[in-house]
Design a protein around this motif. Structure first.
Motif, PDB file in Angstrom:
ATOM      1  N   LEU A  49       0.822  -1.211   0.000  1.00 21.51           N
ATOM      2  CA  LEU A  49       0.000   0.000   0.000  1.00 21.51           C
ATOM      3  C   LEU A  49       0.859   1.265   0.000  1.00 21.51           C
ATOM      4  CD1 LEU A  49      -2.807  -1.153   2.448  1.00 21.51           C
ATOM      5  CD2 LEU A  49      -3.099  -0.568   0.033  1.00 21.51           C
ATOM      6  N   GLU A  50       2.018   1.206   0.619  1.00 25.18           N
ATOM      7  CA  GLU A  50       2.945   2.345   0.556  1.00 25.18           C
ATOM      8  C   GLU A  50       3.394   2.571  -0.884  1.00 25.18           C
ATOM      9  OE1 GLU A  50       6.096   1.465   3.240  1.00 25.18           O
ATOM     10  OE2 GLU A  50       4.904   1.855   5.054  1.00 25.18           O
ATOM     11  N   GLY A  51       3.655   1.455  -1.593  1.00 26.75           N
ATOM     12  CA  GLY A  51       4.016   1.555  -3.001  1.00 26.75           C
ATOM     13  C   GLY A  51       2.870   2.089  -3.842  1.00 26.75           C
ATOM     14  N   VAL A  52       1.645   1.636  -3.528  1.00 25.94           N
ATOM     15  CA  VAL A  52       0.456   2.134  -4.228  1.00 25.94           C
ATOM     16  C   VAL A  52       0.325   3.634  -4.035  1.00 25.94           C
ATOM     17  CG1 VAL A  52      -2.073   2.125  -4.213  1.00 25.94           C
ATOM     18  CG2 VAL A  52      -0.824  -0.036  -4.140  1.00 25.94           C
ATOM     19  N   SER A  53       0.505   4.079  -2.802  1.00 29.49           N
ATOM     20  CA  SER A  53       0.395   5.514  -2.498  1.00 29.49           C
ATOM     21  C   SER A  53       1.420   6.324  -3.286  1.00 29.49           C
ATOM     22  CB  SER A  53       0.581   5.734  -0.995  1.00 29.49           C
ATOM     23  OG  SER A  53       0.531   7.106  -0.694  1.00 29.49           O
ATOM     24  N   ALA A  54       2.655   5.835  -3.319  1.00 33.95           N
ATOM     25  CA  ALA A  54       3.712   6.562  -4.040  1.00 33.95           C
ATOM     26  C   ALA A  54       3.382   6.665  -5.527  1.00 33.95           C
ATOM     27  CB  ALA A  54       5.049   5.859  -3.833  1.00 33.95           C
ATOM     28  N   GLN A  55       2.932   5.578  -6.123  1.00 33.08           N
ATOM     29  CA  GLN A  55       2.601   5.573  -7.547  1.00 33.08           C
ATOM     30  C   GLN A  55       1.391   6.459  -7.839  1.00 33.08           C
ATOM     31  OE1 GLN A  55       4.101   4.086 -10.166  1.00 33.08           O
ATOM     32  NE2 GLN A  55       5.748   3.271  -8.907  1.00 33.08           N
ATOM     33  N   ILE A  56       0.382   6.390  -6.978  1.00 29.97           N
ATOM     34  CA  ILE A  56      -0.820   7.199  -7.194  1.00 29.97           C
ATOM     35  C   ILE A  56      -0.500   8.683  -7.048  1.00 29.97           C
ATOM     36  CG2 ILE A  56      -3.000   7.847  -6.082  1.00 29.97           C
ATOM     37  CD1 ILE A  56      -3.667   4.935  -5.821  1.00 29.97           C
ATOM     38  N   CYS A  57       0.283   9.046  -6.029  1.00 24.95           N
ATOM     39  CA  CYS A  57       0.650  10.459  -5.847  1.00 24.95           C
ATOM     40  C   CYS A  57       1.415  10.979  -7.057  1.00 24.95           C
ATOM     41  CB  CYS A  57       1.471  10.621  -4.579  1.00 24.95           C
ATOM     42  SG  CYS A  57       0.512  10.450  -3.051  1.00 24.95           S
ATOM     43  N   CYS A  58       2.300  10.154  -7.590  1.00 24.60           N
ATOM     44  CA  CYS A  58       3.057  10.533  -8.785  1.00 24.60           C
ATOM     45  C   CYS A  58       2.112  10.757  -9.975  1.00 24.60           C
ATOM     46  CB  CYS A  58       4.080   9.451  -9.103  1.00 24.60           C
ATOM     47  SG  CYS A  58       5.106   9.798 -10.536  1.00 24.60           S
ATOM     48  N   GLU A  59       1.165   9.848 -10.158  1.00 21.73           N
ATOM     49  CA  GLU A  59       0.204   9.968 -11.257  1.00 21.73           C
ATOM     50  C   GLU A  59      -0.705  11.170 -11.065  1.00 21.73           C
ATOM     51  OE1 GLU A  59      -1.367   9.052 -14.866  1.00 21.73           O
ATOM     52  OE2 GLU A  59       0.298   7.990 -13.906  1.00 21.73           O
ATOM     53  N   LEU A  60      -1.129  11.418  -9.829  1.00 20.33           N
ATOM     54  CA  LEU A  60      -1.987  12.567  -9.547  1.00 20.33           C
ATOM     55  C   LEU A  60      -1.257  13.878  -9.794  1.00 20.33           C
ATOM     56  CD1 LEU A  60      -3.822  11.416  -6.280  1.00 20.33           C
ATOM     57  CD2 LEU A  60      -4.805  11.621  -8.563  1.00 20.33           C
ATOM     58  N   ASN A  61      -0.024  13.987  -9.356  1.00 18.49           N
ATOM     59  CA  ASN A  61       0.760  15.210  -9.583  1.00 18.49           C
ATOM     60  C   ASN A  61       0.913  15.496 -11.074  1.00 18.49           C
ATOM     61  OD1 ASN A  61       1.293  16.177  -6.976  1.00 18.49           O
ATOM     62  ND2 ASN A  61       2.911  14.662  -6.668  1.00 18.49           N
ATOM     63  N   LYS A  62       1.172  14.439 -11.842  1.00 19.85           N
ATOM     64  CA  LYS A  62       1.300  14.601 -13.286  1.00 19.85           C
ATOM     65  C   LYS A  62       0.007  15.110 -13.896  1.00 19.85           C
ATOM     66  CE  LYS A  62       2.217  11.888 -17.468  1.00 19.85           C
ATOM     67  NZ  LYS A  62       2.474  10.526 -18.004  1.00 19.85           N
ATOM     68  N   SER A  63      -1.123  14.504 -13.498  1.00 18.04           N
ATOM     69  CA  SER A  63      -2.417  14.913 -14.043  1.00 18.04           C
ATOM     70  C   SER A  63      -2.789  16.326 -13.620  1.00 18.04           C
ATOM     71  CB  SER A  63      -3.499  13.933 -13.572  1.00 18.04           C
ATOM     72  OG  SER A  63      -4.773  14.340 -13.989  1.00 18.04           O
ATOM     73  N   LEU A  64      -2.528  16.658 -12.349  1.00 20.50           N
ATOM     74  CA  LEU A  64      -2.888  17.993 -11.844  1.00 20.50           C
ATOM     75  C   LEU A  64      -2.089  19.090 -12.531  1.00 20.50           C
ATOM     76  CD1 LEU A  64      -3.196  17.143  -8.037  1.00 20.50           C
ATOM     77  CD2 LEU A  64      -5.081  17.792  -9.558  1.00 20.50           C
ATOM     78  N   THR A  65      -0.792  18.891 -12.661  1.00 21.12           N
ATOM     79  CA  THR A  65       0.058  19.932 -13.276  1.00 21.12           C
ATOM     80  C   THR A  65      -0.260  20.102 -14.757  1.00 21.12           C
ATOM     81  OG1 THR A  65       1.793  18.271 -13.602  1.00 21.12           O
ATOM     82  CG2 THR A  65       1.942  19.643 -11.638  1.00 21.12           C
ATOM     83  N   GLU A  66      -0.633  19.015 -15.433  1.00 17.70           N
ATOM     84  CA  GLU A  66      -1.001  19.121 -16.854  1.00 17.70           C
ATOM     85  C   GLU A  66      -2.245  19.965 -17.051  1.00 17.70           C
ATOM     86  OE1 GLU A  66      -1.486  15.131 -18.132  1.00 17.70           O
ATOM     87  OE2 GLU A  66       0.664  14.808 -18.563  1.00 17.70           O
ATOM     88  N   ARG A  67      -3.096  20.021 -16.015  1.00 26.24           N
ATOM     89  CA  ARG A  67      -4.331  20.805 -16.122  1.00 26.24           C
ATOM     90  C   ARG A  67      -4.267  22.073 -15.276  1.00 26.24           C
ATOM     91  NH1 ARG A  67      -8.043  18.056 -13.717  1.00 26.24           N
ATOM     92  NH2 ARG A  67      -6.733  16.383 -12.928  1.00 26.24           N
ATOM     93  N   ASN A  68      -3.034  22.494 -14.958  1.00 24.04           N
ATOM     94  CA  ASN A  68      -2.777  23.770 -14.265  1.00 24.04           C
ATOM     95  C   ASN A  68      -3.337  23.816 -12.845  1.00 24.04           C
ATOM     96  OD1 ASN A  68      -1.441  24.881 -16.555  1.00 24.04           O
ATOM     97  ND2 ASN A  68      -3.437  25.371 -17.473  1.00 24.04           N
ATOM     98  N   TYR A  69      -3.395  22.667 -12.194  1.00 29.54           N
ATOM     99  CA  TYR A  69      -3.744  22.619 -10.774  1.00 29.54           C
ATOM    100  C   TYR A  69      -2.449  22.479  -9.975  1.00 29.54           C
ATOM    101  CZ  TYR A  69      -8.765  21.879 -11.600  1.00 29.54           C
ATOM    102  OH  TYR A  69     -10.082  22.032 -11.959  1.00 29.54           O
ATOM    103  N   PRO A  70      -2.443  22.979  -8.738  1.00 26.95           N
ATOM    104  CA  PRO A  70      -1.242  22.791  -7.903  1.00 26.95           C
ATOM    105  C   PRO A  70      -1.062  21.317  -7.556  1.00 26.95           C
ATOM    106  CG  PRO A  70      -3.035  23.743  -6.611  1.00 26.95           C
ATOM    107  CD  PRO A  70      -3.488  23.770  -8.044  1.00 26.95           C
ATOM    108  N   GLY A  71       0.177  20.876  -7.436  1.00 27.76           N
ATOM    109  CA  GLY A  71       0.456  19.494  -7.083  1.00 27.76           C
ATOM    110  C   GLY A  71       0.108  19.200  -5.636  1.00 27.76           C
TER     111      GLY A  71
END
Length: 531
Positions: free
Chosen positions: A395-417
């Motif tokens: 689950l720690e690995g899941v969290s790290a991967q999800i946070c990475c994916e979320l940051n990528k998606s948020l920044t692409e749409r001009n949201y803060p990470g």
């Protein structure tokens, strides 16, 4: 002496995925062929005062079971298991049992085989050659070839008996006129006529084999073993339609035979049903312990509700603590697969609920992102049902991967990470679902149980597959697939063993005193869904 490679025992092979798909198709077959008489018989046996031999185990004192009875029961169980697998799993087939590479069994077998072939080679090199082992080989090959023939293949049967006439061959040996190479050539030609098209290439290779007669016979036996498996699987294919037509009666009769020889064969089933009954009694009579009501005054649940609840318990059954009910043992591998897949998709759903609850609007309405997050969780949590799987670490690995994916998606749409604090919060919340008391885990598990209870008790469960409770939308396809598989197993099991369940329930509920009142049957407990 028995021949090398002929002692390979066949084993059944079918992947869990194959089993699931076949069970699902079995659901349609079972739903369309449910016998009203079977259902009525179960209801009649439950409400009747008389005891039916088929509906309940013997109530006589325990008796000593002889070894012969144990062996007979074991044979019945083996036959029942094999027949059930053929019926519910259309991809079921037999294969040779390949022993583990370093096992003692393989070592012993290989040593015996090696000794046999060495003796054969030594005899054929003698001057003059000895043919004692070779004759044994030819006789066994003849019997194998004859076993492949249809009853009406008299011409080929006669030809095989004439060419591989052991008396004639012995006379040729005495006169030093035997042609082993010629006999091997005839055997290969006959194999080519009898084999399945898939084995044509193997037979062709035999014709191109080196002149070493020992090596050639080794290869002949190897291909004959493949042909035997082909014949067994062909027989299974032909047998399946007939078994399916008589499946319920056949399995019920086989289990009754086991019960006749082993009266304790329903002990675990009785405990399983008793557990469901006690749970419902406690829910219907919450003040039973303090009100001073007599046992006869308790409100009793309907019989269909008890069995539905018992089936629901199977989804969370811990085989380490208690064996599965005897009546479900033939589906043990399928049930365990459903359990493990359900456990995984529940964890995936819990993770996604945490993520969408914490982030909210910026990631709502993005199906492609939701799909990526779901696939990511599923991959990283694959195998989480294994005893050596470290769920918290995963689950720690899941969290790290999800946070990475979320940051990528948020920044692409001009949201803060995501801030470090929020990432740490997400990790902590995800890891906390390892605790049984976690509120999100409890919520998801309760709603999954609610979904399966609706399916189990519905008169037409297949129409309810897509109606998942709120909060489970993310895993709707997977949940519907598992629901279809589980309902198919439960419905078929109910048709086969419903009479036994009725007898057990009657004893558990009415053995001491009749109930003062029994609540009216809920529509979910309609006889249309039970047997």
């Amino acid at each position: 002496m028995s021949m090398p490679l002929n002692d390979e025992r066949p084993t059944c092979t079918s992947s869990a995925e194959d089993q699931g798909s076949d069970v699902e198709s079995s659901s349609e077959r079972c739903d369309s062929t449910t016998s009203t008489s079977d259902l009525d018989c179960s209801l009649e046996s439950f409400t009747s005062d008389c005891s039916s031999k088929q509906s309940t185990p013997s109530s006589s004192p325990p008796k000593i079971i002889t070894l012969d009875e144990v062996m007979a029961s074991a044979k019945d169980i083996s036959n029942l298991t094999l027949a059930h697998e053929i019926i519910v799993n259309h991809n079921f087939q037999m294969e040779q049992n390949h022993l583990p590479q370093n096992s003692i069994e393989k070592l012993v077998r290989d040593t015996i085989h090696k000794a046999f072939w060495e003796i054969l080679e030594s005899e054929l090199k003698d001057d003059p050659p000895e043919y004692q082992q070779a004759i044994k080989l030819l006789e066994e090959i003849r019997e194998i070839l004859l076993s492949f023939l249809n009853p009406g293949a008299n011409r080929m049967r006669t030809q095989i008996m004439e060419v591989l006439d052991m008396d004639l061959i012995c006379q040729q040996v005495d006169n030093e006129a035997v042609d082993i190479q010629g006999l091997a050539s005839y055997i290969i030609t006959t194999m080519g006529k009898l084999c399945a098209p898939a084995r044509d290439e193997e037979v062709k290779k035999l014709r191109e084999s080196p002149d070493n007669i020992v090596t050639l016979f080794k290869e002949i036996f190897r291909v004959l073993d493949l042909m035997k498996m082909d014949m067994i699987n062909f027989t299974i294919q032909n047998l399946r339609p007939e078994l399916q037509r008589q499946s319920v009666e056949y399995e019920r009769a086989k289990f009754q035979s086991i019960l006749d020889k082993t009266p304790s064969a329903l002990d675990h089933t009785t405990s399983w049903i008793k557990s469901a009954l006690e749970e419902l009694l406690q829910a219907l009579n919450p003040t039973d312990q303090t009100s001073g009501q007599g046992k006869g005054q308790r409100v009793l649940p309907g019989p269909f509700l008890v069995i539905d609840t018992a089936y629901l318990h199977i989804l969370t059954w811990d085989c380490k603590k208690s064996p599965l009910p005897e009546t479900l043992m033939t589906d043990e591998s399928r049930l365990r697969e459903i359990q493990s897949q359900l456990q995984q998709i529940q964890a995936v759903n819990e993770v996604l609920l945490i993520v969408y609850s914490a982030i909210g609007g910026p990631i709502q309405g993005l199906p492609s992102l939701a799909d990526r997050l779901k696939r990511m969780c599923s991959v990283l949590l694959d195998g989480m049902h294994s005893s050596d799987f470290n769920l918290e670490e995963a689950l720690e690995g899941v969290s790290a991967q999800i946070c990475c994916e979320l940051n990528k998606s948020l920044t692409e749409r001009n949201y803060p990470g995501l801030t470090p604090a929020l990432q740490a919060t997400l990790t902590g919340q995800m890891c906390s679902i390892t605790q049984k008391s976690n509120p999100i885990r409890t919520l998801v598990e309760e709603r999954v149980q609610q979904y399966f209870m609706t399916l189990i008790s519905a008169p037409e469960p297949l129409t309810k597959l897509e109606q998942v409770p709120a909060g489970l939308t993310a895993i709707k396809p997977e949940l519907a697939s598992l629901g279809a598989k589980f309902i198919a197993l439960a419905n078929y099991n109910r048709r086969v063993y419903g009479r036994f369940y009725s007898g057990i329930l009657r004893k558990l509920m009415f053995s001491d005193a009749p109930p003062a009142q029994t609540p009216a049957q809920d529509p979910a407990e309609s006889p249309a869904v039970s047997s």
